[in-house]
Write a protein that holds these residues in place. Sequence first.
Motif, PDB file in Angstrom:
ATOM      1  N   LYS A 262      29.730  49.641  39.350  1.00 43.00           N
ATOM      2  CA  LYS A 262      29.415  48.222  39.125  1.00 43.00           C
ATOM      3  C   LYS A 262      30.400  47.580  38.146  1.00 43.00           C
ATOM      4  CE  LYS A 262      25.121  47.096  38.374  1.00 43.00           C
ATOM      5  NZ  LYS A 262      23.735  47.182  37.840  1.00 43.00           N
ATOM      6  N   GLN A 263      30.831  48.322  37.156  1.00 40.64           N
ATOM      7  CA  GLN A 263      31.763  47.776  36.168  1.00 40.64           C
ATOM      8  C   GLN A 263      33.061  47.297  36.806  1.00 40.64           C
ATOM      9  OE1 GLN A 263      32.412  50.528  32.932  1.00 40.64           O
ATOM     10  NE2 GLN A 263      30.226  50.745  32.503  1.00 40.64           N
ATOM     11  N   VAL A 264      33.580  48.056  37.772  1.00 44.22           N
ATOM     12  CA  VAL A 264      34.842  47.652  38.396  1.00 44.22           C
ATOM     13  C   VAL A 264      34.629  46.640  39.519  1.00 44.22           C
ATOM     14  CG1 VAL A 264      36.033  49.787  37.784  1.00 44.22           C
ATOM     15  CG2 VAL A 264      34.825  49.654  39.978  1.00 44.22           C
ATOM     16  N   MET A 265      33.410  46.558  40.050  1.00 42.65           N
ATOM     17  CA  MET A 265      33.132  45.614  41.134  1.00 42.65           C
ATOM     18  C   MET A 265      32.773  44.220  40.637  1.00 42.65           C
ATOM     19  SD  MET A 265      30.902  47.981  43.789  1.00 42.65           S
ATOM     20  CE  MET A 265      30.523  46.579  44.878  1.00 42.65           C
ATOM     21  N   LEU A 266      32.387  44.097  39.382  1.00 43.73           N
ATOM     22  CA  LEU A 266      31.937  42.804  38.853  1.00 43.73           C
ATOM     23  C   LEU A 266      33.082  41.802  38.828  1.00 43.73           C
ATOM     24  CD1 LEU A 266      29.716  41.082  37.471  1.00 43.73           C
ATOM     25  CD2 LEU A 266      30.522  42.032  35.287  1.00 43.73           C
ATOM     26  N   LEU A 267      32.839  40.620  39.382  1.00 40.96           N
ATOM     27  CA  LEU A 267      33.849  39.569  39.336  1.00 40.96           C
ATOM     28  C   LEU A 267      33.954  39.029  37.920  1.00 40.96           C
ATOM     29  CD1 LEU A 267      33.427  37.372  42.549  1.00 40.96           C
ATOM     30  CD2 LEU A 267      34.905  39.338  42.164  1.00 40.96           C
ATOM     31  N   SER A 268      35.174  38.942  37.417  1.00 45.15           N
ATOM     32  CA  SER A 268      35.373  38.461  36.040  1.00 45.15           C
ATOM     33  C   SER A 268      35.293  36.949  35.952  1.00 45.15           C
ATOM     34  CB  SER A 268      36.736  38.936  35.501  1.00 45.15           C
ATOM     35  OG  SER A 268      37.783  38.500  36.337  1.00 45.15           O
ATOM     36  N   GLU A 269      35.702  36.274  37.033  1.00 44.85           N
ATOM     37  CA  GLU A 269      35.695  34.812  36.997  1.00 44.85           C
ATOM     38  C   GLU A 269      34.368  34.268  37.509  1.00 44.85           C
ATOM     39  OE1 GLU A 269      37.790  36.042  40.836  1.00 44.85           O
ATOM     40  OE2 GLU A 269      37.688  36.673  38.773  1.00 44.85           O
ATOM     41  N   GLN A 270      33.327  34.388  36.709  1.00 47.82           N
ATOM     42  CA  GLN A 270      32.005  33.913  37.089  1.00 47.82           C
ATOM     43  C   GLN A 270      31.878  32.415  36.827  1.00 47.82           C
ATOM     44  OE1 GLN A 270      29.266  35.950  38.443  1.00 47.82           O
ATOM     45  NE2 GLN A 270      31.171  37.006  38.870  1.00 47.82           N
ATOM     46  N   ASN A 271      31.225  31.734  37.763  1.00 47.03           N
ATOM     47  CA  ASN A 271      30.959  30.312  37.554  1.00 47.03           C
ATOM     48  C   ASN A 271      29.794  30.142  36.601  1.00 47.03           C
ATOM     49  OD1 ASN A 271      32.985  29.636  39.392  1.00 47.03           O
ATOM     50  ND2 ASN A 271      31.567  29.735  41.135  1.00 47.03           N
ATOM     51  N   GLU A 272      29.489  28.894  36.285  1.00 47.08           N
ATOM     52  CA  GLU A 272      28.407  28.636  35.339  1.00 47.08           C
ATOM     53  C   GLU A 272      27.054  28.771  36.040  1.00 47.08           C
ATOM     54  OE1 GLU A 272      29.045  24.871  33.528  1.00 47.08           O
ATOM     55  OE2 GLU A 272      30.914  25.468  32.534  1.00 47.08           O
ATOM     56  N   THR A 273      26.748  29.958  36.474  1.00 46.56           N
ATOM     57  CA  THR A 273      25.468  30.250  37.113  1.00 46.56           C
ATOM     58  C   THR A 273      24.916  31.526  36.510  1.00 46.56           C
ATOM     59  OG1 THR A 273      26.375  31.647  38.866  1.00 46.56           O
ATOM     60  CG2 THR A 273      26.349  29.267  39.276  1.00 46.56           C
ATOM     61  N   GLU A 274      23.674  31.817  36.837  1.00 50.13           N
ATOM     62  CA  GLU A 274      23.031  33.034  36.353  1.00 50.13           C
ATOM     63  C   GLU A 274      23.154  34.160  37.384  1.00 50.13           C
ATOM     64  OE1 GLU A 274      19.062  32.053  35.313  1.00 50.13           O
ATOM     65  OE2 GLU A 274      19.632  30.801  33.591  1.00 50.13           O
ATOM     66  N   VAL A 275      24.031  33.965  38.355  1.00 50.96           N
ATOM     67  CA  VAL A 275      24.232  34.959  39.413  1.00 50.96           C
ATOM     68  C   VAL A 275      25.454  35.817  39.092  1.00 50.96           C
ATOM     69  CG1 VAL A 275      24.663  35.333  41.862  1.00 50.96           C
ATOM     70  CG2 VAL A 275      23.229  33.419  41.140  1.00 50.96           C
ATOM     71  N   SER A 276      25.272  37.138  39.107  1.00 52.01           N
ATOM     72  CA  SER A 276      26.379  38.076  38.917  1.00 52.01           C
ATOM     73  C   SER A 276      26.772  38.639  40.273  1.00 52.01           C
ATOM     74  CB  SER A 276      25.973  39.212  37.977  1.00 52.01           C
ATOM     75  OG  SER A 276      25.675  38.715  36.688  1.00 52.01           O
ATOM     76  N   VAL A 277      28.045  38.499  40.608  1.00 53.35           N
ATOM     77  CA  VAL A 277      28.538  38.934  41.923  1.00 53.35           C
ATOM     78  C   VAL A 277      29.397  40.185  41.761  1.00 53.35           C
ATOM     79  CG1 VAL A 277      29.871  38.293  43.961  1.00 53.35           C
ATOM     80  CG2 VAL A 277      28.514  36.556  42.763  1.00 53.35           C
ATOM     81  N   TYR A 278      29.094  41.195  42.569  1.00 48.46           N
ATOM     82  CA  TYR A 278      29.838  42.448  42.569  1.00 48.46           C
ATOM     83  C   TYR A 278      30.398  42.659  43.977  1.00 48.46           C
ATOM     84  CZ  TYR A 278      26.880  43.323  38.455  1.00 48.46           C
ATOM     85  OH  TYR A 278      26.227  43.224  37.249  1.00 48.46           O
ATOM     86  N   GLY A 279      31.683  43.002  44.065  1.00 45.44           N
ATOM     87  CA  GLY A 279      32.219  43.195  45.403  1.00 45.44           C
ATOM     88  C   GLY A 279      33.634  43.707  45.414  1.00 45.44           C
ATOM     89  N   LYS A 280      34.157  43.832  46.633  1.00 46.27           N
ATOM     90  CA  LYS A 280      35.533  44.288  46.833  1.00 46.27           C
ATOM     91  C   LYS A 280      36.119  43.569  48.044  1.00 46.27           C
ATOM     92  CE  LYS A 280      39.232  46.707  46.135  1.00 46.27           C
ATOM     93  NZ  LYS A 280      40.032  45.624  46.780  1.00 46.27           N
ATOM     94  N   THR A 281      37.356  43.125  47.875  1.00 44.13           N
ATOM     95  CA  THR A 281      38.077  42.492  48.971  1.00 44.13           C
ATOM     96  C   THR A 281      38.741  43.557  49.844  1.00 44.13           C
ATOM     97  OG1 THR A 281      40.008  42.297  47.541  1.00 44.13           O
ATOM     98  CG2 THR A 281      38.565  40.358  47.714  1.00 44.13           C
ATOM     99  N   GLY A 282      39.206  43.102  51.000  1.00 41.31           N
ATOM    100  CA  GLY A 282      39.969  43.978  51.880  1.00 41.31           C
ATOM    101  C   GLY A 282      40.755  43.133  52.872  1.00 41.31           C
ATOM    102  N   MET A 283      41.957  43.578  53.217  1.00 40.33           N
ATOM    103  CA  MET A 283      42.761  42.838  54.180  1.00 40.33           C
ATOM    104  C   MET A 283      43.636  43.804  54.960  1.00 40.33           C
ATOM    105  SD  MET A 283      45.449  39.679  53.577  1.00 40.33           S
ATOM    106  CE  MET A 283      46.774  40.761  52.974  1.00 40.33           C
ATOM    107  N   GLY A 284      43.761  43.554  56.261  1.00 42.95           N
ATOM    108  CA  GLY A 284      44.588  44.399  57.107  1.00 42.95           C
ATOM    109  C   GLY A 284      45.448  43.579  58.049  1.00 42.95           C
ATOM    110  N   LYS A 285      46.613  44.111  58.362  1.00 40.74           N
ATOM    111  CA  LYS A 285      47.540  43.430  59.269  1.00 40.74           C
ATOM    112  C   LYS A 285      47.852  44.314  60.471  1.00 40.74           C
ATOM    113  CE  LYS A 285      50.002  40.751  55.693  1.00 40.74           C
ATOM    114  NZ  LYS A 285      51.339  40.464  55.098  1.00 40.74           N
ATOM    115  N   ALA A 286      48.205  43.647  61.572  1.00 38.49           N
ATOM    116  CA  ALA A 286      48.704  44.338  62.755  1.00 38.49           C
ATOM    117  C   ALA A 286      49.974  43.616  63.183  1.00 38.49           C
ATOM    118  CB  ALA A 286      47.671  44.329  63.871  1.00 38.49           C
ATOM    119  N   HIS A 287      51.084  44.339  63.221  1.00 35.73           N
ATOM    120  CA  HIS A 287      52.383  43.749  63.573  1.00 35.73           C
ATOM    121  C   HIS A 287      52.707  42.555  62.678  1.00 35.73           C
ATOM    122  CE1 HIS A 287      52.339  46.322  67.108  1.00 35.73           C
ATOM    123  NE2 HIS A 287      51.167  45.822  67.451  1.00 35.73           N
ATOM    124  N   GLY A 288      52.353  42.669  61.410  1.00 28.57           N
ATOM    125  CA  GLY A 288      52.706  41.634  60.442  1.00 28.57           C
ATOM    126  C   GLY A 288      51.757  40.459  60.377  1.00 28.57           C
TER     127      GLY A 288
END
Length: 357
Positions: A262-288
């Motif tokens: 959870k420590q590494v998944m927590l988003l550091s740029e939280q908006n002014e809300t009481e919601v804590s968001v934890y997650g991970k991005t991902g991106m993939g390419k095919a032929h560029g």
Amino acid sequence: MRKSDKIYKIFSCVFLLIILILAGCSKQSTGPYDMQPVQESDDIRQEEDLPEKELSAKESSTGGLGTEETSAEEIGEREEAVEPTIMEVDWSDYFDGINGAAVIYDPAENSFRIYNQELALTRRSPCSTFKIISSLIALEKGIIEPDDSVRTWSGEVFWNEEWNKDIDFPDAFHASCVWYFRKVIDDIGKDAMQEELNRLQYGNCDISDWKGSLNTNNNNPSLTGFWIESSLLISPKEQTEVMERIFGSNTDYSEETLNQLKQVMLLSEQNETEVSVYGKTGMGKAHGIVVDSWFTGFADGDDKRIYFCVYLGETDDANVSSAKAREIAVEIVETTMDDIENLIALKYYMKNKQFME
């Protein structure tokens, strides 16, 4: 003897005989219907012969006095078998023409909110969202020790400057450093990885292309693997289900591991809300070309947790990126949390109103 006396005696004898006959019949019948004698069943006779302990055990197994009672375990199994409800929602305004899908799972209500259900059920490569899984397994098995997690850079120059150095686990997670997690996954090994993916029911659980030779965008062995445009596939809906299996109340993983993750998944740029968001991005390419962009995880509010996934697919003339997926996800999550809290408040109000009336 007079004739009348004889007739009287004959009549008396006949009358007495009739009374005796009726009296005999009354002993065989207690009313207008014949009552058949109750026959003891074999079960009753056998139970009379049972020792007290065995009889007690039999009563417990059948629920006692002829009634069947369901055990707590059976009730739990039935509850687990209840299918979650699915509500299709229109979140197209968040996507602004981008081909994408979004899924929110609310465990308290056992319900899904899904935008673009066809795409939400389509399996795609998880790309760097899989770092949640590889981190989870490595932390749980002691392959990653957070206080001693630095891995040595080989000296090979990569396109991302943040990867060109010795790097520790938190920085590698935030920078999505592929070579770091390639080494971690090799340390986990095929057998342990397969076992954990099966346990998590992670998409198609296919790690057959271990080295990632199916990837058409990269042939560098430090930057390829089964989770990057290769054999392993998962749908956006399955992503949310896996997040719940990891971070939900019935998790198989230790509290220490989950807190470190959870420590590494927590988003550091939280908006002014009481919601804590934890997650991970991902991106993939095919032929560029960017073909898969993700952001998946969970969010905590006031005594409330929901699981989410936003997926963006290939779209002509559009900004398809993992950063965009994250932006959309955060907006949807915050709106959904507000809706849920308002609904809870409304239910509480209506309940108290009925009580007062």
